[in-house]
Write an enzyme that holds these catalytic residues in place. Structure first.
Site, PDB file in Angstrom:
ATOM      1  N   LYS A   1       0.843  -1.207   0.000  1.00 17.99           N
ATOM      2  CA  LYS A   1       0.000   0.000   0.000  1.00 17.99           C
ATOM      3  C   LYS A   1       0.875   1.253   0.000  1.00 17.99           C
ATOM      4  O   LYS A   1       2.077   1.173   0.266  1.00 17.99           O
ATOM      5  CB  LYS A   1      -0.900  -0.006   1.239  1.00 17.99           C
ATOM      6  CG  LYS A   1      -0.140   0.047   2.559  1.00 17.99           C
ATOM      7  CD  LYS A   1      -1.064  -0.187   3.756  1.00 17.99           C
ATOM      8  CE  LYS A   1      -0.284  -0.165   5.051  1.00 17.99           C
ATOM      9  NZ  LYS A   1      -1.109  -0.577   6.193  1.00 17.99           N
TER      10      LYS A   1
ATOM     11  N   MET B   1      10.826  24.096   0.491  1.00 17.01           N
ATOM     12  CA  MET B   1       9.988  23.145  -0.250  1.00 17.01           C
ATOM     13  C   MET B   1      10.828  22.235  -1.154  1.00 17.01           C
ATOM     14  O   MET B   1      10.584  21.033  -1.238  1.00 17.01           O
ATOM     15  CB  MET B   1       8.941  23.893  -1.085  1.00 17.01           C
ATOM     16  CG  MET B   1       7.897  22.971  -1.691  1.00 17.01           C
ATOM     17  SD  MET B   1       6.685  23.833  -2.703  1.00 17.01           S
ATOM     18  CE  MET B   1       5.763  24.769  -1.500  1.00 17.01           C
TER      19      MET B   1
ATOM     20  N   ARG C   1     -11.141   0.159  14.710  1.00 12.44           N
ATOM     21  CA  ARG C   1     -11.021   0.986  13.506  1.00 12.44           C
ATOM     22  C   ARG C   1     -12.063   0.483  12.512  1.00 12.44           C
ATOM     23  O   ARG C   1     -13.136   1.060  12.410  1.00 12.44           O
ATOM     24  CB  ARG C   1      -9.592   0.919  12.961  1.00 12.44           C
ATOM     25  CG  ARG C   1      -9.328   1.793  11.757  1.00 12.44           C
ATOM     26  CD  ARG C   1      -7.869   1.843  11.357  1.00 12.44           C
ATOM     27  NE  ARG C   1      -7.305   0.535  10.987  1.00 12.44           N
ATOM     28  CZ  ARG C   1      -6.066   0.347  10.538  1.00 12.44           C
ATOM     29  NH1 ARG C   1      -5.247   1.393  10.403  1.00 12.44           N
ATOM     30  NH2 ARG C   1      -5.617  -0.847  10.228  1.00 12.44           N
TER      31      ARG C   1
ATOM     32  N   TYR D   1      15.146  30.878   5.205  1.00 10.25           N
ATOM     33  CA  TYR D   1      13.915  31.567   5.592  1.00 10.25           C
ATOM     34  C   TYR D   1      13.876  31.852   7.097  1.00 10.25           C
ATOM     35  O   TYR D   1      14.288  31.021   7.906  1.00 10.25           O
ATOM     36  CB  TYR D   1      12.706  30.697   5.254  1.00 10.25           C
ATOM     37  CG  TYR D   1      12.350  30.662   3.783  1.00 10.25           C
ATOM     38  CD1 TYR D   1      12.082  31.833   3.078  1.00 10.25           C
ATOM     39  CD2 TYR D   1      12.265  29.449   3.108  1.00 10.25           C
ATOM     40  CE1 TYR D   1      11.740  31.790   1.729  1.00 10.25           C
ATOM     41  CE2 TYR D   1      11.925  29.396   1.758  1.00 10.25           C
ATOM     42  CZ  TYR D   1      11.661  30.578   1.083  1.00 10.25           C
ATOM     43  OH  TYR D   1      11.323  30.530  -0.243  1.00 10.25           O
TER      44      TYR D   1
HETATM   45  C1  LIG Z   1      -0.356  -1.560   6.865  1.00  5.08           C
HETATM   46  C2  LIG Z   1      -0.973  -2.827   7.321  1.00  5.08           C
HETATM   47  C3  LIG Z   1      -0.197  -3.987   7.445  1.00  5.08           C
HETATM   48  C4  LIG Z   1       1.298  -4.005   7.304  1.00  5.08           C
HETATM   49  O1  LIG Z   1       1.886  -3.563   8.503  1.00  5.08           O
HETATM   50  P1  LIG Z   1       3.457  -3.671   8.768  1.00  5.08           P
HETATM   51  O2  LIG Z   1       3.597  -3.284  10.184  1.00  5.08           O
HETATM   52  O3  LIG Z   1       4.096  -2.704   7.830  1.00  5.08           O
HETATM   53  O4  LIG Z   1       3.871  -5.066   8.478  1.00  5.08           O
HETATM   54  C5  LIG Z   1      -0.857  -5.161   7.757  1.00  5.08           C
HETATM   55  N1  LIG Z   1      -2.193  -5.193   7.951  1.00  5.08           N
HETATM   56  C6  LIG Z   1      -2.959  -4.089   7.864  1.00  5.08           C
HETATM   57  C7  LIG Z   1      -4.419  -4.190   8.105  1.00  5.08           C
HETATM   58  C8  LIG Z   1      -2.374  -2.867   7.560  1.00  5.08           C
HETATM   59  O5  LIG Z   1      -3.135  -1.768   7.491  1.00  5.08           O
END
Ligand SMILES: *Cc1c(COP(=O)(O)O)cnc(C)c1O
Length: 378
Positions: free
Chosen positions: A40, A318, A136, A269
């Site tokens: 992700k 930036m 969650r 800055y």
């Molecule tokens: C991001 C995520 C993971 C991966 O987590 P890591 O700590 O990077 O291994 C696994 N399960 C869910 C539901 C996540 O959101």
């Protein structure tokens, strides 16, 4: 434009290190448990397509993303295997989940009921999320009637059931007890379903720190993100077992301008840095839009130039930042600077700690201006 890739600032991805880390994680696995690779957020900034391609070559057949669009991007780039969307997808977009052969997370009972009212072409492939304490997403582990209704919902083609641990990286006794309770809660919901002769499909609970720190299951998958990228969340994070991890990513930029300033002159800055003596300073071609938080200003962030470490001074801008190179001979415009590297002084967790965050946030917020380049040296 190909020859401009290393013109300003870029990311180098070491795929040999990715392979090494996968092999390290495998040492933790029991029985037939497989890795579901979490790619992700552009594979935590590493570039999801290039990471997923390498993982496929290494025999990984299961991937997880956060969003529908991330899943579609993988499919459009010929990534095969199972792709689970870990987050919410709007009901009106679920047709794309079917079109691109993705797997949707069922976030709770109400979501499953909503899907029943849609006129989808076929039952949607999905994994059901169980809430075991994180609060969650997920249907509560002990809402047995609602769980039963989800698994009997004809609009769903349920291929798996999972939950998520929320304190597996903590060494506090209270958190350890809480994590064991989460594991129990997950097992309770699975036992209930099985007692009703329901097949919950593939089971998975642990992410990186759940896998490193807890014996559970063994289930069908562990969902691995951060460990695969070869870094820890923080240098001090709880780890019951140690793996030999190798950071996959480095960030590089260039020295663009070197100048002398006199004692009392200010830099950048808001003039936050005032030279305590005559100095030599250099501007670098990278800034907060590339992922180096402005809040790292004044935090003694180090960068590596020609083999030694130098402090970032003044406000990070930036697109640029300025470093003190007074003690560096022969520095010149065009020299390559490493901002995130494998060395402890400039590792992802070290920089993240200075920014008051974790490697997860630092890496996933690396900017889209940075080109991802593959390197394979050990
Ligand atoms: C991001 C995520 C993971 C991966 O987590 P890591 O700590 O990077 O291994 C696994 N399960 C869910 C539901 C996540 O959101």
């Amino acid at each position: 434009m190909e020859n401009l890739i290393k013109d300003r600032a870029w990311i180098e991805i070491n795929l040999s290190n990715l392979e090494h880390n996968i092999n390290e994680v495998k040492k933790l696995l029991k029985g037939s448990t497989k890795i579901m690779a979490v790619v992700k957020a552009n594979a935590y900034g590493h570039g999801s397509v290039l990471i997923a391609n390498k993982l496929m070559e290494l025999g990984i057949t299961d991937f997880a993303v956060a969003t529908l669009e991330e899943g579609v991007e993988l499919r459009k780039n010929n990534i095969s295997g199972n792709i689970l969307i870990l987050g919410y997808t709007s009901p009106e977009d679920l047709k794309y989940v079917i079109e691109y052969d993705l797997i949707q997370t069922i976030v709770d009972f109400d979501y499953a009921e909503k899907i029943k009212t849609l006129d989808l072409a076929k039952p949607i492939k999905c994994h059901v999320k169980i809430n075991t304490g994180m609060n969650r997403i997920g249907e509560r582990f002990d809402h047995f009637d609602k769980l039963l209704a989800i698994y009997q919902n004809p609009a769903l083609n349920i291929l798996g059931t999972f939950s998520h641990l929320c304190a597996a990286d903590s060494k506090e006794e209270d958190d350890i007890q809480f994590t064991y309770a989460q594991i129990n809660n997950f097992n309770t919901s699975i036992s209930y379903l099985k007692s009703k002769e329901i097949n919950p499909g593939k089971l998975h609970l642990q992410a990186s720190y759940g896998t490193l720190n807890y014996e559970a299951g063994p289930y069908d998958y562990v969902r691995i993100g951060i460990l695969m990228y070869g870094v820890h969340s923080l240098n001090s994070v709880y780890r019951k077992r140690n793996l030999d991890l190798k950071q996959v990513l480095s960030v590089k930029a260039k020295v663009t301008s070197v100048r002398k300033i006199s004692e009392g002159e200010t830099v950048g800055y808001s003039r936050t840095f005032k030279a305590p003596s005559n100095m030599v300073i250099a501007a670098l071609s990278i800034g907060y839009a590339d992922g180096f938080f402005r809040s790292l200003s004044g935090k003694d962030m180090l960068v590596k130039i020609n083999g030694s470490y130098h402090k970032v001074i003044g406000r990070i801008c930036m697109d640029q930042m300025i470093v003190d190179v007074s003690n560096l001979e022969n520095i010149k415009e065009g020299d390559i600077v490493t901002l995130i590297g494998k060395e402890a002084e400039i590792s992802a967790p070290t920089i993240a700690e200075k920014a008051g965050t974790t490697s997860y946030e630092l890496l996933s917020r690396l900017g889209s201006r940075l080109k991802r380049i593959i390197v394979n040296d050990k």
